[in-house]
Design an enzyme around this catalytic site. Structure first.
Site, PDB file in Angstrom:
ATOM      1  N   TYR A  59      -5.130  23.355 -17.649  1.00 44.98           N
ATOM      2  CA  TYR A  59      -5.330  21.927 -17.395  1.00 44.98           C
ATOM      3  C   TYR A  59      -4.025  21.264 -16.970  1.00 44.98           C
ATOM      4  O   TYR A  59      -3.967  20.555 -15.955  1.00 44.98           O
ATOM      5  CB  TYR A  59      -5.878  21.273 -18.666  1.00 44.98           C
ATOM      6  CG  TYR A  59      -6.124  19.788 -18.559  1.00 44.98           C
ATOM      7  CD1 TYR A  59      -7.322  19.295 -18.038  1.00 44.98           C
ATOM      8  CD2 TYR A  59      -5.158  18.876 -18.993  1.00 44.98           C
ATOM      9  CE1 TYR A  59      -7.548  17.929 -17.945  1.00 44.98           C
ATOM     10  CE2 TYR A  59      -5.380  17.512 -18.906  1.00 44.98           C
ATOM     11  CZ  TYR A  59      -6.576  17.040 -18.380  1.00 44.98           C
ATOM     12  OH  TYR A  59      -6.796  15.688 -18.287  1.00 44.98           O
TER      13      TYR A  59
ATOM     14  N   LYS B 241      -2.828  19.821 -13.230  1.00 46.01           N
ATOM     15  CA  LYS B 241      -2.378  18.434 -13.107  1.00 46.01           C
ATOM     16  C   LYS B 241      -0.990  18.377 -12.465  1.00 46.01           C
ATOM     17  O   LYS B 241      -0.719  17.537 -11.597  1.00 46.01           O
ATOM     18  CB  LYS B 241      -2.342  17.765 -14.473  1.00 46.01           C
ATOM     19  CG  LYS B 241      -3.714  17.512 -15.100  1.00 46.01           C
ATOM     20  CD  LYS B 241      -4.499  16.477 -14.331  1.00 46.01           C
ATOM     21  CE  LYS B 241      -5.785  16.100 -15.052  1.00 46.01           C
ATOM     22  NZ  LYS B 241      -6.614  15.143 -14.284  1.00 46.01           N
TER      23      LYS B 241
END
Length: 231
Positions: free
Chosen positions: A127, A131
């Site tokens: 994640y 990002k």
């Protein structure tokens, strides 16, 4: 009175997107627009131009709307993506970048993108790595103004069910925040409406450059947004 800012929201069906719409109710300084893959629940009293279209057509919508600024609140979770890396990547990176490119190609001058605390291209966490990679690519697009928001745990009521760990984190956030100081302040929980207000305030700023905002900077930006005075 100055002309209202033509502001386009992408990601209206999510927590931040919903709060952005709520914060724009009654504001005369914002002419709100939105683009989505599906309809969103609109708050009472909202004035908005909302277009539902396939992402491949979003460039055409940008061309028709001609917004000056875009707030990109797109994003999913590992669970909602079916715990599929390609599916997660498709939303949190590919869709975000294609949206940004379409906006830039159609004259958008300012982009406010919601990312996450801990975003890092070298992170072992999927994640946070995605990002970080997305932030890097957004920077390379060279918008006249780019604001990247890196909030901590988002606090707010979602329409869909949360994961148990996320619910627990939100419940304990007020207490946990008391123990997060120094470099750990950026990991504090933060209300979604504060992030939304910050996004709107930053979209209104004309100064050129690239800016990254942690929790404290997000709060300062939110506080700079003029309060709507009810008549």
């Amino acid at each position: 009175m100055s002309e209202a800012l033509r502001l386009c929201l992408v990601g209206a069906t999510g927590l931040i997107g919903g709060k952005v719409m709520e914060e724009c109710v009654g504001r005369e300084d914002i002419r709100l627009q939105a683009i989505g893959r599906r309809e969103a629940k609109l708050p009472p009293g909202i004035r908005i131009e909302y277009f539902v279209a396939d992402p491949s057509k979003w460039g055409e919508v940008f061309e028709a709307l001609r917004p000056k600024a875009v707030i990109c609140a797109l994003g999913t979770t590992w669970k909602k993506s079916g715990e599929n890396e390609a599916a997660f990547h498709a939303v949190d990176q590919e869709l975000v970048l294609s949206t940004a490119k379409a906006a830039l190609a159609n004259g958008v001058e300012r982009l406010v993108a919601v990312s996450s605390v801990g975003a890092d291209t070298a992170s072992k966490n999927l994640y946070l790595r995605v990002k970080g990679e997305t932030e890097r690519e957004l920077t390379r697009l060279r918008f006249p103004r780019l604001d990247i928001l890196r909030p901590g745990l988002l606090i707010g009521q979602r329409d869909n069910d949360r994961r148990t760990a996320e619910r627990l984190g939100i419940a304990t956030a007020p207490l946990a925040n008391l123990f997060m100081h120094g470099k750990y302040r950026q990991y504090r929980g933060i209300k979604a409406e504060i992030v939304a207000r910050a996004a709107i305030a930053l979209a209104k700023r004309a100064a050129r450059g690239r800016f990254v905002h942690d929790n404290d900077a997000i709060r300062r930006a939110a506080n700079s947004l003029p309060i709507l005075i009810e008549e």
